[in-house]
Write a protein that holds these residues in place. Structure first.
Motif, PDB file in Angstrom:
ATOM      1  N   TYR A  31      -3.604   1.439  -3.223  1.00  0.00           N
ATOM      2  CA  TYR A  31      -4.006   1.410  -1.817  1.00  0.00           C
ATOM      3  C   TYR A  31      -4.493   0.024  -1.412  1.00  0.00           C
ATOM      4  CZ  TYR A  31      -3.945   6.492  -2.319  1.00  0.00           C
ATOM      5  OH  TYR A  31      -3.562   7.781  -2.568  1.00  0.00           O
ATOM      6  N   CYS A  32      -4.267  -0.334  -0.133  1.00  0.00           N
ATOM      7  CA  CYS A  32      -4.878  -1.532   0.407  1.00  0.00           C
ATOM      8  C   CYS A  32      -6.360  -1.244   0.663  1.00  0.00           C
ATOM      9  CB  CYS A  32      -4.174  -1.958   1.701  1.00  0.00           C
ATOM     10  SG  CYS A  32      -4.342  -0.768   3.058  1.00  0.00           S
TER      11      CYS A  32
ATOM     12  N   CYS B 231       0.845  -1.192   0.000  1.00  0.00           N
ATOM     13  CA  CYS B 231       0.000   0.000   0.000  1.00  0.00           C
ATOM     14  C   CYS B 231       0.883   1.245   0.000  1.00  0.00           C
ATOM     15  CB  CYS B 231      -0.904   0.001   1.224  1.00  0.00           C
ATOM     16  SG  CYS B 231      -1.911   1.506   1.403  1.00  0.00           S
TER      17      CYS B 231
END
Length: 284
Positions: free
Chosen positions: A77-78, A62
């Motif tokens: 992004y996670c 991320c």
């Protein structure tokens, strides 16, 4: 090896991808590109005409919190960050839907730093005429990321929401997206953006007047800027667009023929590196 401040990536070096750093060329020269893989840097302009290989290790990190994630959301992004960060909210891509005043912003302090800042409404020619918005601090980076060959700032507003509302007016007359395939084929003809600006402002005079009444006469300011043009480092444009994807093919290799937008143009196909932000790759 250090050359001109860039750390050249040695064979088998690896790191997580960030979007390529792009800067206008000196004295009207070609746009300058730098590949970023972790702490490593590679001057891509110097690699034109030479072999380049990127191999995804299977790992993704991320870009916000650094945690490992099996899948990337919103280009890097996670999932927890994607669901909680204001920068991943739908109002970022649709600023006219800003809900800050309703008290439901995910990160009010972040919004004050990023959304309540001057924004520029511009016309660009990337795959034809388009309208766009960006923070004033992102000029000209935004245009280069889109592969625009021409750009013209036309209005400055006080907030991101206002820029979205202005863009909605312009979208009634002109596209707001880039056709990436057309952009990469290099067949885009120059446009008279000054004439297009005047034509559009004349047609949208009523709608812009209503926004000035809503937000104040000084919130939408006309800009008298010069047209900006860009030359991209491309040896050969692809005749047929073949798109590489690390999720389907972990190794992407070929002779580097060009750079435009956030794309590498190889003799084997093209790849949008921004799409794979956070992917750990070996570069050689």
């Amino acid at each position: 090896m250090i050359d001109g401040g860039l750390i050249d990536v040695a064979p088998s070096q690896q790191g997580c991808l960030s979007k390529m750093a792009i800067a206008p060329g000196d004295a009207g020269g070609p746009v300058r590109y730098t590949l970023r893989a972790g702490e490593h840097r590679l001057d891509l302009n110097a690699r034109l005409g030479k072999p380049l290989r990127l191999r995804w290790t299977g790992a993704i990190a991320c870009t916000h919190c650094g945690r490992a994630t099996r899948k990337s959301f919103a280009q890097g992004y996670c999932y927890p960050c994607f669901k909680t960060l204001a920068q991943c909210d739908t109002c970022i891509v649709k600023p006219e839907t800003c809900h800050f005043d309703a008290g439901t912003c995910r990160e009010p302090e972040w919004a004050e730093r990023h959304c309540f800042q001057p924004h520029v409404v511009y016309l660009a020619n990337s795959s034809g005429l388009k309208v766009g918005i960006t923070r004033g601090t992102q000029v000209p980076t935004r245009w280069l990321d889109q592969g625009a060959i021409q750009a013209l700032p036309i209005l400055r507003v006080e907030t991101r929401q206002q820029s979205g509302l202005v863009e909605m007016l312009f979208k009634e007359q002109v596209a707001d997206r880039t056709n990436w395939r057309a952009m990469l084929k290099g067949e885009i003809e120059p446009l008279d953006l000054l004439a297009e600006r005047d034509r559009l402002l004349s047609r949208l005079e009523g709608g812009l007047g209503q926004l000035r009444q809503r937000f104040g006469a000084d919130t939408l300011r006309m800009l008298d800027e010069v047209l900006v043009s860009f030359d991209y480092p491309v040896l050969e444009f692809p005749r047929k667009i073949v798109s590489h994807n690390f999720d389907k093919q972990p190794e992407v290799a070929g002779t580097l023929l060009g750079l435009k937008g956030q794309y590498l143009i190889l003799d084997t196909g093209v790849i949008n590196l921004r799409k794979f932000t956070g992917y750990e790759v070996r570069v050689s």
